[in-house]
Design an enzyme around this catalytic site. Structure first.
Site, PDB file in Angstrom:
ATOM      1  N   HIS A   1      -5.970   5.227  11.390  1.00  0.00           N
ATOM      2  CA  HIS A   1      -7.373   5.400  11.744  1.00  0.00           C
ATOM      3  C   HIS A   1      -7.487   6.184  13.053  1.00  0.00           C
ATOM      4  CE1 HIS A   1      -8.975   1.804   9.160  1.00  0.00           C
ATOM      5  NE2 HIS A   1      -8.425   2.769   8.445  1.00  0.00           N
TER       6      HIS A   1
ATOM      7  N   GLU B   1     -23.824  19.345 -11.333  1.00  0.00           N
ATOM      8  CA  GLU B   1     -23.842  20.801 -11.537  1.00  0.00           C
ATOM      9  C   GLU B   1     -24.660  21.213 -12.757  1.00  0.00           C
ATOM     10  OE1 GLU B   1     -20.626  23.289 -10.776  1.00  0.00           O
ATOM     11  OE2 GLU B   1     -19.631  21.947  -9.366  1.00  0.00           O
TER      12      GLU B   1
ATOM     13  N   CYS C   1      -8.204  -1.893  13.878  1.00  0.00           N
ATOM     14  CA  CYS C   1      -8.298  -1.096  15.108  1.00  0.00           C
ATOM     15  C   CYS C   1      -8.801  -1.956  16.261  1.00  0.00           C
ATOM     16  CB  CYS C   1      -9.237   0.084  14.906  1.00  0.00           C
ATOM     17  SG  CYS C   1      -8.568   1.278  13.739  1.00  0.00           S
TER      18      CYS C   1
ATOM     19  N   CYS D   1     -12.461  -1.161  13.005  1.00  0.00           N
ATOM     20  CA  CYS D   1     -12.348  -2.119  11.896  1.00  0.00           C
ATOM     21  C   CYS D   1     -11.682  -3.415  12.348  1.00  0.00           C
ATOM     22  CB  CYS D   1     -11.610  -1.494  10.716  1.00  0.00           C
ATOM     23  SG  CYS D   1      -9.895  -1.106  11.051  1.00  0.00           S
TER      24      CYS D   1
ATOM     25  N   LEU E   1     -30.587  16.845 -16.985  1.00  0.00           N
ATOM     26  CA  LEU E   1     -29.984  15.814 -16.143  1.00  0.00           C
ATOM     27  C   LEU E   1     -30.588  15.849 -14.736  1.00  0.00           C
ATOM     28  CD1 LEU E   1     -27.948  13.636 -15.476  1.00  0.00           C
ATOM     29  CD2 LEU E   1     -26.189  15.399 -15.238  1.00  0.00           C
ATOM     30  N   ILE E   2     -30.693  17.041 -14.176  1.00  0.00           N
ATOM     31  CA  ILE E   2     -31.223  17.158 -12.808  1.00  0.00           C
ATOM     32  C   ILE E   2     -32.659  16.635 -12.757  1.00  0.00           C
ATOM     33  CG2 ILE E   2     -31.927  18.825 -11.017  1.00  0.00           C
ATOM     34  CD1 ILE E   2     -29.338  20.360 -11.625  1.00  0.00           C
ATOM     35  N   ASN E   3     -33.461  17.021 -13.744  1.00  0.00           N
ATOM     36  CA  ASN E   3     -34.855  16.544 -13.751  1.00  0.00           C
ATOM     37  C   ASN E   3     -34.938  15.030 -13.918  1.00  0.00           C
ATOM     38  OD1 ASN E   3     -36.275  18.912 -13.183  1.00  0.00           O
ATOM     39  ND2 ASN E   3     -36.147  19.608 -15.296  1.00  0.00           N
TER      40      ASN E   3
ATOM     41  N   ARG F   1     -16.722  21.290  -4.323  1.00  0.00           N
ATOM     42  CA  ARG F   1     -16.059  20.373  -5.265  1.00  0.00           C
ATOM     43  C   ARG F   1     -14.931  19.605  -4.583  1.00  0.00           C
ATOM     44  NH1 ARG F   1     -15.496  24.055 -10.787  1.00  0.00           N
ATOM     45  NH2 ARG F   1     -17.707  23.975 -11.350  1.00  0.00           N
TER      46      ARG F   1
ATOM     47  N   GLU G   1      -8.816   5.559  15.962  1.00  0.00           N
ATOM     48  CA  GLU G   1      -8.493   4.881  17.220  1.00  0.00           C
ATOM     49  C   GLU G   1      -6.986   4.875  17.465  1.00  0.00           C
ATOM     50  OE1 GLU G   1     -10.393   3.942  14.746  1.00  0.00           O
ATOM     51  OE2 GLU G   1     -11.862   2.418  15.289  1.00  0.00           O
TER      52      GLU G   1
HETATM   53  C1  AOF Z   1     -11.904   2.527  11.820  1.00  0.00           C
HETATM   54  N1  AOF Z   1     -11.416   3.748  12.136  1.00  0.00           N
HETATM   55  O1  AOF Z   1     -10.775   5.816  11.573  1.00  0.00           O
HETATM   56  C2  AOF Z   1     -11.701   4.461   9.902  1.00  0.00           C
HETATM   57  C3  AOF Z   1     -12.277   3.190   9.601  1.00  0.00           C
HETATM   58  O2  AOF Z   1      -7.823   0.690   4.038  1.00  0.00           O
HETATM   59  P1  AOF Z   1      -8.030   1.039   5.482  1.00  0.00           P
HETATM   60  O3  AOF Z   1      -7.223   0.175   6.394  1.00  0.00           O
HETATM   61  O4  AOF Z   1      -7.801   2.523   5.752  1.00  0.00           O
HETATM   62  O5  AOF Z   1      -9.553   0.699   5.853  1.00  0.00           O
HETATM   63  C4  AOF Z   1     -10.605   1.469   5.351  1.00  0.00           C
HETATM   64  C5  AOF Z   1     -11.907   0.967   5.913  1.00  0.00           C
HETATM   65  O6  AOF Z   1     -11.855   0.981   7.344  1.00  0.00           O
HETATM   66  C6  AOF Z   1     -13.104   1.845   5.548  1.00  0.00           C
HETATM   67  O7  AOF Z   1     -13.740   1.415   4.355  1.00  0.00           O
HETATM   68  C7  AOF Z   1     -14.012   1.650   6.745  1.00  0.00           C
HETATM   69  O8  AOF Z   1     -14.722   0.439   6.666  1.00  0.00           O
HETATM   70  C8  AOF Z   1     -13.014   1.578   7.885  1.00  0.00           C
HETATM   71  N2  AOF Z   1     -12.694   2.933   8.353  1.00  0.00           N
HETATM   72  N3  AOF Z   1     -12.384   2.286  10.588  1.00  0.00           N
HETATM   73  O9  AOF Z   1     -11.905   1.624  12.642  1.00  0.00           O
HETATM   74  C9  AOF Z   1     -11.281   4.731  11.245  1.00  0.00           C
HETATM   75  N4  AOF Z   1     -11.539   5.421   8.958  1.00  0.00           N
HETATM   76 ZN    ZN Z   2      -9.647   0.967  11.837  1.00  0.00          ZN
END
Ligand code: AOF
Ligand code: ZN
Length: 349
Positions: free
Chosen positions: A53, A289, A91, A82, A294-296, A191, A55
């Site tokens: 992540h 696309e 984190c 997280c 579908l879009i409507n 895409r 952090e």
């Molecule tokens: C953070 N810093 O850079 C991101 C976060 O499966 P994992 O461990 O990679 O966790 C994914 C979840 O963590 C994601 O759904 C979101 O809630 C969080 N993402 N959190 O602290 C990050 N990418």
């Molecule tokens: Zn994290």
């Protein structure tokens, strides 16, 4: 407080675009020093799904001889750190372990696995937390991730190309190429940025699209086709087994090679059921696309978030009328010979 460091963190976050879904893009800047005299001592971003992540990458980037500055540091991170064990350890624990001074964020993490518990952990450990800094930019950056958790459906982008006189397809020669080469290339890049691409039955049958990425490097999205009565021929490119295809219908649930057929109930709204199923599959965004039917239907149901329309200089005189644009105009630019306008669905549209 200056927004300078959070803007930098937001910029770093975008470097993960196209590589981190279904995770959010997250950037992190670590500074040292009193307000006004702050200096960056670490930077990082979430680079790839499943990997470290933001952090952690920022902490790892701090030079060993400056690691002792962390207790007096401010960590600017675009999303709440997280608190759970996923593919990565929490984190919040890492920041507590390294004794950072203060944490500043744009947004709370809407993922129920986190949802405030990251901040809670930090505060319990005595670390000051501030959230809501550049909140709108943070939400905009991860519009897909927020829509997915808050509305429990993927973020829906509608895309089409129309002639100068407002037609999306010809009548005689239906598959006339309306937009120019540069626009075509841009669509291939789009895409790579979304989890899935969807088309309706007529588009699948008449245009026989491959719906993969060819003109630029990047990953292929999941293909989605609506085929309520299973009338589409197995020889269509969508069923070539080169990548996964989801076929939503009323008749059967079955997996054949890379194609998964999913049966929906006739007594409930088709599109709602389809989006619920995509939510269950953790698909956070869908690029629609075509075609107009579908879009409507999506427009009528209010099930859309963004609209990207190419208007080419070509005049067709007759054909299939393009959908009517609506929403809030967010940008207008020239892409080769075409004009691209982007609209977003604000409340009330
Ligand atoms: C953070 N810093 O850079 C991101 C976060 O499966 P994992 O461990 O990679 O966790 C994914 C979840 O963590 C994601 O759904 C979101 O809630 C969080 N993402 N959190 O602290 C990050 N990418
Ligand atoms: Zn994290």
């Amino acid at each position: 407080m200056s927004d300078r460091f959070m803007l930098r963190a937001l910029e770093l976050a975008t470097l993960g675009r196209g590589h981190v879904s279904p995770n959010p893009m997250v950037g992190c800047v670590i500074t040292h020093g009193a307000e006004g005299g702050e200096r960056i001592i670490g930077e990082g971003w979430h680079q790839r799904y499943g990997e470290a992540h933001a952090e952690r990458n920022a902490i790892l980037s701090v030079r060993p001889e400056e690691a002792h500055l962390l207790p007096e540091s401010t960590v600017y991170v675009t999303l709440e750190p997280c608190s759970h064990y996923g593919k990565q350890p929490p984190c919040a624990d890492l920041l507590i372990d390294r004794c950072v001074g203060r944490v500043v964020c744009c947004n709370d993490d809407p993922n129920p696995l986190v949802a405030g518990q990251g901040f809670q952990k930090l505060r319990t450990a005595g670390i000051a937390v501030e959230t809501g800094v550049l909140r709108e930019q943070g939400r905009e950056l991860n519009a897909r991730f927020f829509t997915f958790f808050e509305q429990q459906r993927p973020y829906i982008l509608l895309k089409w190309a129309e002639s100068a006189d407002g037609y999306i397809a010809g009548i005689e020669v239906r598959t006339v190429k309306i937009s120019g080469d540069l626009s075509h290339r841009l669509v291939h890049r789009w895409r790579t940025e979304e989890d899935a691409i969807m088309v309706g039955t007529n588009t699948a049958r008449l245009d026989n699209p491959r719906l993969n990425v060819r003109l630029v490097p990047g990953r292929n999205p999941t293909r989605i086709v609506i085929d309520k009565q299973l009338k589409l021929a197995g020889s269509l490119n969508l069923f070539d087994n080169s990548q996964p295809t989801l076929g939503y219908n009323y008749l059967k649930t079955e997996t054949l090679g890379q194609t998964t057929y999913i049966q929906l109930q006739p007594d409930k709204p088709f599109l709602n059921q389809l989006l619920d199923d995509l939510y269950g599959r953790r698909i956070q965004s869908v690029l629609v696309e075509g075609g107009t039917t579908l879009i409507n239907s999506l427009l009528e149901a209010g099930l859309w978030d963004e609209m990207r329309v190419f208007r080419s200089p070509m005049v067709l005189d007759e054909g299939v009328k393009a959908p009517v644009v609506r929403g809030r105009l967010v940008s207008r630019e020239q892409v080769g010979v075409d004009e691209l306008t982007v609209y977003k669905n604000s409340p009330g549209n």
